[in-house]
Scaffold this motif. Structure first.
Motif, PDB file in Angstrom:
ATOM      1  N   ASP A  11       0.991  -1.195   0.046  1.00 43.49           N
ATOM      2  CA  ASP A  11       0.053   0.086  -0.117  1.00 43.49           C
ATOM      3  C   ASP A  11       0.921   1.313  -0.007  1.00 43.49           C
ATOM      4  O   ASP A  11       2.047   1.036   0.204  1.00 43.49           O
ATOM      5  CB  ASP A  11      -1.025  -0.067   1.223  1.00 43.49           C
ATOM      6  N   SER A  12       0.231   2.469  -0.120  1.00 40.02           N
ATOM      7  CA  SER A  12       1.154   3.668  -0.104  1.00 40.02           C
ATOM      8  C   SER A  12       1.973   3.933   1.091  1.00 40.02           C
ATOM      9  O   SER A  12       2.934   4.388   1.083  1.00 40.02           O
ATOM     10  CB  SER A  12       0.303   4.749  -0.138  1.00 40.02           C
ATOM     11  N   THR A  58       5.762   1.938  -3.909  1.00 38.80           N
ATOM     12  CA  THR A  58       4.769   2.642  -3.027  1.00 38.80           C
ATOM     13  C   THR A  58       4.005   3.823  -4.094  1.00 38.80           C
ATOM     14  O   THR A  58       3.105   4.181  -3.748  1.00 38.80           O
ATOM     15  CB  THR A  58       5.651   3.301  -2.064  1.00 38.80           C
ATOM     16  N   ASP A  59       4.805   4.378  -4.947  1.00 38.29           N
ATOM     17  CA  ASP A  59       4.233   5.383  -5.907  1.00 38.29           C
ATOM     18  C   ASP A  59       3.029   4.905  -6.808  1.00 38.29           C
ATOM     19  O   ASP A  59       2.076   5.533  -6.959  1.00 38.29           O
ATOM     20  CB  ASP A  59       5.360   5.893  -6.964  1.00 38.29           C
ATOM     21  N   LYS A  62       0.149   4.756  -4.394  1.00 35.44           N
ATOM     22  CA  LYS A  62      -0.296   6.009  -4.076  1.00 35.44           C
ATOM     23  C   LYS A  62      -1.277   6.299  -5.228  1.00 35.44           C
ATOM     24  O   LYS A  62      -2.393   7.025  -5.284  1.00 35.44           O
ATOM     25  CB  LYS A  62       0.763   6.904  -3.828  1.00 35.44           C
ATOM     26  N   ARG A  63      -0.923   6.108  -6.393  1.00 39.06           N
ATOM     27  CA  ARG A  63      -1.624   6.438  -7.499  1.00 39.06           C
ATOM     28  C   ARG A  63      -3.047   5.942  -7.728  1.00 39.06           C
ATOM     29  O   ARG A  63      -3.863   6.460  -8.149  1.00 39.06           O
ATOM     30  CB  ARG A  63      -0.783   6.192  -8.900  1.00 39.06           C
ATOM     31  N   GLU A  65      -4.599   4.487  -5.179  1.00 41.26           N
ATOM     32  CA  GLU A  65      -5.490   5.069  -4.356  1.00 41.26           C
ATOM     33  C   GLU A  65      -6.111   6.543  -4.469  1.00 41.26           C
ATOM     34  O   GLU A  65      -7.176   6.423  -4.340  1.00 41.26           O
ATOM     35  CB  GLU A  65      -4.438   5.253  -2.773  1.00 41.26           C
ATOM     36  N   ARG A  66      -5.353   7.146  -5.148  1.00 44.22           N
ATOM     37  CA  ARG A  66      -5.620   8.622  -5.364  1.00 44.22           C
ATOM     38  C   ARG A  66      -6.683   8.625  -6.420  1.00 44.22           C
ATOM     39  O   ARG A  66      -7.929   9.133  -6.564  1.00 44.22           O
ATOM     40  CB  ARG A  66      -4.728   9.409  -5.847  1.00 44.22           C
TER      41      ARG A  66
END
Length: 74
Positions: A11-12, A58-59, A62-63, A65-66
């Motif tokens: 996850d992030s 991790t990036d 994040k992408r 999730e966003r």
């Protein structure tokens, strides 16, 4: 003997979600019900090529999730 490289998705925050072997696919599930599959290639323990694009794992999380896209082993 060749060692198989596994891609460890997180996850992030860096918490491990799942691992897949180099060359395997993940399923991307979008909020509108659409699904897509992406081939993943190992680069190093923190990076993978996902659907032809190089990401720090991790990036990538994040992408996703966003954009409210869930991902899982295919």
């Amino acid at each position: 003997m060749k060692r198989e490289n596994n891609i460890c998705f997180t996850d992030s925050g860096g918490k491990t979600l799942f691992s897949i072997s180099d060359g395997s696919m993940i399923k991307l599930a979008y909020g509108n019900g659409d699904e897509n599959y992406a081939i993943c290639r190992y680069q190093d323990k923190d990076h993978a090529e996902i659907d032809g694009v190089s990401y720090a794992l991790t990036d990538f999380a994040k992408r996703m999730e966003r954009n409210q896209i869930s991902f899982s082993p295919a």
